[in-house]
Design a protein around this motif. Sequence first.
Motif, short mmCIF file in Angstrom:
data_model
loop_
_atom_site.label_atom_id
_atom_site.label_comp_id
_atom_site.label_asym_id
_atom_site.label_seq_id
_atom_site.Cartn_x
_atom_site.Cartn_y
_atom_site.Cartn_z
N ASP A 200 -5.20 -15.49 26.28
CA ASP A 200 -6.22 -15.95 27.45
C ASP A 200 -5.39 -16.03 28.61
O ASP A 200 -5.43 -16.79 29.59
CB ASP A 200 -6.65 -17.26 27.13
CG ASP A 200 -7.66 -17.21 25.99
OD1 ASP A 200 -8.53 -16.07 25.92
OD2 ASP A 200 -7.82 -18.07 25.00
N GLU A 201 -4.12 -15.75 28.65
CA GLU A 201 -3.13 -15.58 29.79
C GLU A 201 -3.61 -14.28 30.75
O GLU A 201 -4.01 -13.37 30.21
CB GLU A 201 -1.80 -15.26 29.37
CG GLU A 201 -0.67 -15.63 30.36
CD GLU A 201 0.74 -15.29 30.00
OE1 GLU A 201 1.75 -15.42 30.85
OE2 GLU A 201 0.93 -15.26 28.85
N VAL A 202 -3.51 -14.63 32.07
CA VAL A 202 -3.94 -13.76 32.88
C VAL A 202 -2.76 -12.69 32.87
O VAL A 202 -1.73 -12.89 33.17
CB VAL A 202 -3.88 -14.44 34.34
CG1 VAL A 202 -4.32 -13.24 35.26
CG2 VAL A 202 -5.10 -15.74 34.31
N ALA A 203 -3.20 -11.41 32.89
CA ALA A 203 -2.47 -10.43 32.82
C ALA A 203 -2.27 -9.48 33.90
O ALA A 203 -3.34 -9.63 34.92
CB ALA A 203 -2.76 -9.21 31.38
N ILE A 231 -6.07 -3.33 33.21
CA ILE A 231 -5.44 -4.82 33.13
C ILE A 231 -5.62 -5.17 31.84
O ILE A 231 -6.72 -5.13 31.11
CB ILE A 231 -6.35 -5.69 34.19
CG1 ILE A 231 -6.21 -5.19 35.42
CG2 ILE A 231 -5.80 -7.06 33.92
CD1 ILE A 231 -7.23 -6.09 36.33
N PRO A 232 -4.51 -5.48 31.01
CA PRO A 232 -4.69 -5.76 29.45
C PRO A 232 -5.57 -6.86 29.28
O PRO A 232 -5.57 -8.01 30.05
CB PRO A 232 -3.19 -6.07 29.36
CG PRO A 232 -2.42 -5.36 30.15
CD PRO A 232 -3.02 -5.32 31.41
N ASN A 233 -6.18 -6.86 28.32
CA ASN A 233 -7.14 -7.67 27.53
C ASN A 233 -6.17 -8.87 26.77
O ASN A 233 -5.78 -8.39 25.90
CB ASN A 233 -8.30 -7.40 27.04
CG ASN A 233 -9.41 -8.27 26.66
OD1 ASN A 233 -9.01 -9.54 26.39
ND2 ASN A 233 -10.67 -7.87 26.46
N THR A 234 -6.40 -10.22 27.18
CA THR A 234 -5.55 -11.00 26.37
C THR A 234 -6.33 -12.03 25.64
O THR A 234 -6.07 -13.04 25.00
CB THR A 234 -4.68 -11.84 27.15
OG1 THR A 234 -5.38 -12.45 28.25
CG2 THR A 234 -3.61 -11.11 28.12
N THR A 235 -7.50 -11.54 25.34
CA THR A 235 -8.41 -12.45 24.64
C THR A 235 -8.17 -12.84 23.23
O THR A 235 -8.13 -13.74 22.63
CB THR A 235 -9.83 -12.02 24.64
OG1 THR A 235 -10.28 -11.82 26.01
CG2 THR A 235 -10.74 -12.85 23.86
N VAL A 265 0.06 -9.43 22.76
CA VAL A 265 -0.54 -10.50 22.90
C VAL A 265 -0.21 -11.47 21.49
O VAL A 265 -0.88 -11.20 20.52
CB VAL A 265 -2.11 -10.57 23.04
CG1 VAL A 265 -2.63 -11.93 23.33
CG2 VAL A 265 -2.53 -9.53 24.35
N LEU A 266 0.37 -12.74 22.04
CA LEU A 266 0.46 -13.86 20.82
C LEU A 266 -0.34 -14.79 20.89
O LEU A 266 -1.05 -15.30 22.02
CB LEU A 266 2.21 -14.29 21.03
CG LEU A 266 3.32 -13.26 21.09
CD1 LEU A 266 4.56 -13.65 21.47
CD2 LEU A 266 3.24 -12.33 19.79
N ASP A 267 -0.50 -15.23 19.62
CA ASP A 267 -1.42 -16.62 19.47
C ASP A 267 -0.60 -17.70 20.37
O ASP A 267 0.58 -17.97 20.02
CB ASP A 267 -1.71 -16.92 18.27
CG ASP A 267 -2.80 -15.81 17.58
OD1 ASP A 267 -3.90 -15.61 18.20
OD2 ASP A 267 -2.79 -15.58 16.42
N LYS A 268 -1.55 -18.52 20.82
CA LYS A 268 -0.67 -19.68 21.48
C LYS A 268 -0.48 -20.77 20.20
O LYS A 268 -1.25 -20.88 19.32
CB LYS A 268 -1.80 -20.40 22.41
CG LYS A 268 -2.33 -19.97 23.40
CD LYS A 268 -3.23 -20.74 24.39
CE LYS A 268 -3.65 -20.03 25.78
NZ LYS A 268 -4.41 -20.67 26.45
#
Length: 277
Positions: A200-203, A231-235, A265-268
């Motif tokens: 969910d970070e803005v890429a 634009i990478p998807n970080t969902t 993309v890593l899990d928070k």
Amino acid sequence: SITVGHIPPLWGNYGIHGYCQSSGTTTLPYSSNPLDSAYTIKYYNSDLSPLVPNPASLSVDLTTPVNDTFYISQKSSLGCTGPKMSVVTIVAETPSAPITQDLNYCEFDTPIPALTAQFGSVNLNGSSTLQWFNSNQSAISSAPVPPTSIVGTDTWYVRQIDDVPIGQTCAGPKSSITVTTHLSPSTPTATQTNFTYCTDEVATQLSAIADAGHELIWYDALGNILSTAPIPNTTNSGTTKYYVSQKNSLAANCESNTIEFTITVLDKAATPVYNGV
């Protein structure tokens, strides 16, 4: 006294003469047969009417295509005329130059088909073939396959050969085919190709630098062309790859190899739970 002369024999079964269209005239090669018989040759039109006056020989105009039939007979010194033999004269039209198209390839393109051309005209008297020539205009055995290992321009030539009766051929003018091999572009450059985000970070939209006169072509991991830089998807967490090449639209749309972008993309981290201690 009365002298009864014999009838001269038929000159032959038939005569056929094929010529290529050119300037000037040619003379049909007929004299008494057998040679020592001292017969004269009598000439007739296609409707069997005699030519008046009877010419010493018959000339064929080579400047105009024609398919015509004459007749000849032999006449003795006593005026006895033998049977008529047909003589076909064909003046074949000069073939037109083949229809060709110049070609452009990129360096190391493969596979490359052999050059092709279309016949420039229809041969009404038989079949036609294409004769190929290299850049020095020396004849070669078959249509060439242009090499793409060397950047530059090569020119080949081709002409149409028409078959005409009695084993002759008529050649037309040559057409050229110019093949240009363009330099393949180098890969584009990028200041960064590996990115790591949290879910969910803005890429940031991916970017690369193309050479002057080139455009960037973006691909997803499956090789599908994207309309713009992604634009990478970080969902969701995981790894995604993108690719970019550059294309020179002014040089046969030659395209470079791609460079790879890796997006991780890593899990928070889980929110800490206060347990009251």
